[in-house]
Design a protein around this motif. Structure first.
Motif, mmCIF file in Angstrom:
data_model
loop_
_atom_site.group_PDB
_atom_site.id
_atom_site.type_symbol
_atom_site.label_atom_id
_atom_site.label_comp_id
_atom_site.label_asym_id
_atom_site.label_seq_id
_atom_site.Cartn_x
_atom_site.Cartn_y
_atom_site.Cartn_z
ATOM 1 N N LEU A 34 7.115 31.092 -9.677
ATOM 2 C CA LEU A 34 7.555 32.087 -10.660
ATOM 3 C C LEU A 34 8.183 33.301 -9.977
ATOM 4 O O LEU A 34 9.213 33.816 -10.421
ATOM 5 N N ARG A 35 7.561 33.746 -8.903
ATOM 6 C CA ARG A 35 8.099 34.891 -8.164
ATOM 7 C C ARG A 35 9.498 34.589 -7.638
ATOM 8 O O ARG A 35 10.412 35.401 -7.760
ATOM 9 N N ARG A 36 9.656 33.386 -7.072
ATOM 10 C CA ARG A 36 10.969 33.023 -6.524
ATOM 11 C C ARG A 36 12.006 32.804 -7.620
ATOM 12 O O ARG A 36 13.178 33.149 -7.445
ATOM 13 N N MET A 37 11.577 32.258 -8.766
ATOM 14 C CA MET A 37 12.516 32.069 -9.878
ATOM 15 C C MET A 37 12.984 33.417 -10.399
ATOM 16 O O MET A 37 14.182 33.622 -10.626
ATOM 17 N N GLU A 38 12.040 34.336 -10.592
ATOM 18 C CA GLU A 38 12.397 35.657 -11.087
ATOM 19 C C GLU A 38 13.245 36.426 -10.090
ATOM 20 O O GLU A 38 14.068 37.249 -10.469
ATOM 21 N N GLY A 39 13.047 36.151 -8.808
ATOM 22 C CA GLY A 39 13.823 36.805 -7.768
ATOM 23 C C GLY A 39 15.201 36.193 -7.574
ATOM 24 O O GLY A 39 16.035 36.725 -6.848
ATOM 25 N N GLY A 40 15.427 35.044 -8.211
ATOM 26 C CA GLY A 40 16.736 34.405 -8.124
ATOM 27 C C GLY A 40 16.989 33.655 -6.831
ATOM 28 O O GLY A 40 18.136 33.356 -6.508
#
Length: 69
Positions: A34-40
């Protein structure tokens, strides 16, 4: 003092511990994803693969839980 260990109970206990550890790792992976998805930092394909892998892991964990009772 003699310790009476039933092999079946020992196996069930160890498998229960393994399932608990895998669930902790799974939740950590999910939060990182989730962190990496939100960070793009993930491509659309990576997001799809990651989602599929997490769903597969959920299914395997549930199967193990059913087998353990």
């Amino acid at each position: 003092m003699i310790v009476d260990i039933d092999a079946k109970d020992l196996k069930k206990g160890v498998l229960g511990l393994v399932v608990a550890l895998v669930e902790i790792i799974k939740e950590t992976l999910r939060l990182e994803a989730l962190r990496r998805m939100e960070g793009g930092s993930l491509t659309e394909e990576e997001v799809e693969r990651l989602g599929a892998a997490l769903m597969d892991l959920d299914a395997v964990i549930e199967q193990i839980k059913l087998e353990l009772g």
